[in-house]
Design an enzyme around this catalytic site. Structure first.
Site, PDB file in Angstrom:
ATOM      1  N   GLY A  35       0.841  -1.194   0.000  1.00 34.12           N
ATOM      2  CA  GLY A  35       0.000   0.000   0.000  1.00 34.12           C
ATOM      3  C   GLY A  35       0.873   1.239   0.000  1.00 34.12           C
ATOM      4  N   LYS A  36       0.247   2.389  -0.050  1.00 40.98           N
ATOM      5  CA  LYS A  36       0.973   3.669  -0.103  1.00 40.98           C
ATOM      6  C   LYS A  36       2.012   3.788   1.006  1.00 40.98           C
ATOM      7  CE  LYS A  36       0.226   7.294  -2.773  1.00 40.98           C
ATOM      8  NZ  LYS A  36      -0.814   7.292  -3.738  1.00 40.98           N
ATOM      9  N   ARG A  37       1.605   3.361   2.200  1.00 40.42           N
ATOM     10  CA  ARG A  37       2.475   3.519   3.362  1.00 40.42           C
ATOM     11  C   ARG A  37       3.797   2.761   3.222  1.00 40.42           C
ATOM     12  NH1 ARG A  37      -0.134   1.253   7.851  1.00 40.42           N
ATOM     13  NH2 ARG A  37       1.911   0.341   8.129  1.00 40.42           N
ATOM     14  N   ASP A  38       3.753   1.627   2.548  1.00 41.08           N
ATOM     15  CA  ASP A  38       4.971   0.816   2.437  1.00 41.08           C
ATOM     16  C   ASP A  38       5.838   1.227   1.264  1.00 41.08           C
ATOM     17  OD1 ASP A  38       3.616  -1.381   4.186  1.00 41.08           O
ATOM     18  OD2 ASP A  38       2.339  -1.172   2.446  1.00 41.08           O
ATOM     19  N   GLY A  39       5.475   2.257   0.589  1.00 43.37           N
ATOM     20  CA  GLY A  39       6.342   2.685  -0.506  1.00 43.37           C
ATOM     21  C   GLY A  39       5.768   2.402  -1.872  1.00 43.37           C
TER      22      GLY A  39
END
Ligand code: GLU
Length: 496
Positions: free
Chosen positions: A259-263
């Site tokens: 997801g966005k949070r993981d890059g």
């Protein structure tokens, strides 16, 4: 027919042709570009063609500028398409919205052969069917409501595919092996929408056939629709390409989809953050595939030699940002000092002139030691290394920070002594040579008098004006003898 199975064995005579077929819907994520990389590697390994086709049949999802963005992302990573958008080729056009007449030709063939029909129902009628099915606790299926009399298609009603009566589908996936799905996977799906555009299901089958694609590489979101594609190939009487389904990319924890949070950033964000394309390409290749050996730093040549589609894993591939940082630093370390300065655009980035290049070249070893990305290198250059390019403003208290209480005036004496020793240096001198001249003096300062720090701290501070900086010998080697002496003299002036 009880079971339906098509197994095409690819033969070398056809020549490998793979494609990357993104939709112009905005960003270009890691997963998409990894698919492109594998398809490209595979085509090139077989002396084949890699084609770029743009699937723009869903006008509501289209975002302006996406096609340019897709091309720029591929170009940045050196993934070159030999046919397709921008470059043309024998099987164009390569933009689906320019191929509507081709889809119509296939649609009419399906109608003529009794495999497709115009959907005659209004939304209200479909809703009534749905409610009736719900009341009887059975699934609503279009195939239960096929019109009994065939109407002429006016091109405005959606065109539906009449799925064949079958029990099971079985197919081979180059990565996942034998796959299968039951008849529940199929209902009469739309081929052409009421806006005149084909659906993905229909358009890509036609295009892959027309463009003589031999191998499809794509994400797992298409597995569940594969029976639809297979039934279409069968109805059209055409051979299907081989299918290779990519592993999903998982976030850092290795459990959830990236997801966005993981890059899960846009690929060009990595470029702006100062990643090297060779490092990114190397990292992407390892997202779901591993060479037989332990070496993970792989050049494009290594990838050509070692990549094997059969070795791509079925299970999810974990996105490990630490590994990306590590690989990027390794690739940055491989650059010559000149390349390092040039590729990071260091001069322009710092708003400096070309006359800064010799100094930047001397800083490269320090940057290589610590920076994992050019962003980190830029931050160092405008942060702790900024005073290399501009003489710092010195504070008296900081100059005296290491002076023992009972040793008033000793800092000044040390700096004067250092200045004297520096006369024997050449203008350009490496850090070891500087150290050989100055260190014996610092080592000679007794513990009671503050030890070597009593001289090295004010010296380093006089040169850099910073709490944190490279050691004074390195600083002198970078600044040169003249500039270093002038900064020490300024410090002496402040000390009075
Ligand atoms: N247009 C599809 C997408 O962007 C491509 C799927 C495929 O490669 O067939 O998801």
């Amino acid at each position: 027919m009880d079971s339906f199975s098509i197994n095409v064995t690819y033969t070398a005579q056809t020549g490998v042709r793979t494609r990357f077929a993104p939709s112009p819907t905005g960003q270009m994520h890691v997963g998409g570009i990894r698919t492109a990389l594998y398809a490209w590697l595979f085509a090139l390994q077989h002396g084949g063609e890699f084609i770029l086709r743009i699937e723009d049949t869903d006008k509501s999802r289209e975002i302006e500028g996406s096609i340019g963005h897709i091309m720029e992302s591929l170009k940045w990573l050196g993934i070159k398409w030999s046919e397709g958008i921008d470059v043309g080729g024998a099987f164009g056009p390569y933009l689906q919205s320019e191929r509507l007449d081709i889809y119509l030709k296939y649609a009419h063939k399906l109608i003529t052969d009794g495999h497709a029909y115009p959907d005659p129902y209004t939304e209200e009628e479909v809703q009534a069917f749905r409610e009736a099915a719900e009341a009887e606790k059975r699934p609503f299926l279009y195939r239960d409501h096929r019109p009994t009399t065939m109407q002429e298609w006016d091109g405005k009603a959606p065109l539906r595919f009449k799925v064949p009566e079958i029990k099971r589908y079985e197919w081979n996936d180059l990565i996942r092996g034998t796959m299968s799905a039951g008849e529940e996977a199929l209902d009469d799906f739309i081929l052409i929408k009421s806006d005149g555009f084909p659906t993905y299901n229909f358009a890509h089958v036609v295009d892959d056939y027309e463009m003589k694609i031999t191998h499809i590489m794509r994400g797992e979101e298409f597995i569940s629709s594969t029976p639809k594609f297979l039934s279409l190939y069968d109805a059209l009487g055409i051979q299907r390409p081989e299918i290779a389904t990519m592993p999903v990319i998982l976030g850092a924890e290795g459990t959830k989809k990236l997801g966005k949070r993981d890059g899960a950033k846009d690929i060009l964000d990595y470029r702006s953050e100062g990643y090297l394309p060779e490092a990114m390409r190397n990292f992407l290749a390892l997202l779901g595939w591993h060479p037989t050996g332990d070496e993970e730093k792989l050049s494009t040549e290594d990838l050509f030699r070692e990549f094997k589609i059969e070795r791509v894993q079925k299970s999810g591939a974990q996105f490990d940002e630490q590994k990306l940082l590590h690989l990027n630093r390794e690739w940055m370390r491989d650059l010559s000092p000149e390349e390092y300065v040039e590729r990071g655009n260091l001069v322009a980035h710092l708003g400096l002139g070309e006359d800064a290049v010799p100094t930047l070249l001397k800083l490269v070893p320090i940057l290589k030691e610590r920076a994992h990305t050019y962003q980190e290198a830029w931050d160092m250059l405008i942060g702790e290394l900024a005073s290399i390019f501009k003489a710092p403003e010195l504070q008296k208290e900081s100059l005296l920070a290491k002076e023992p209480a009972e040793g008033a005036g000793s800092t000044k004496a040390h700096l004067e002594a250092v200045l004297g020793l520096m006369k024997s240096l050449h203008e350009e001198q490496d850090a070891d040579a500087v150290k050989a001249v100055l260190m014996p003096y610092a080592d000679g300062i007794s513990k009671e008098n503050g030890g070597r720090g009593a001289a090295l701290w004010p010296l380093r501070y006089a040169l850099s004006g910073a709490e944190r900086s490279p050691d004074p010998f390195t600083l002198i080697s970078i600044l040169g003898k003249g500039e270093s002496i002038s900064r020490i003299q300024t410090a002496l002036g402040i000390l009075g």
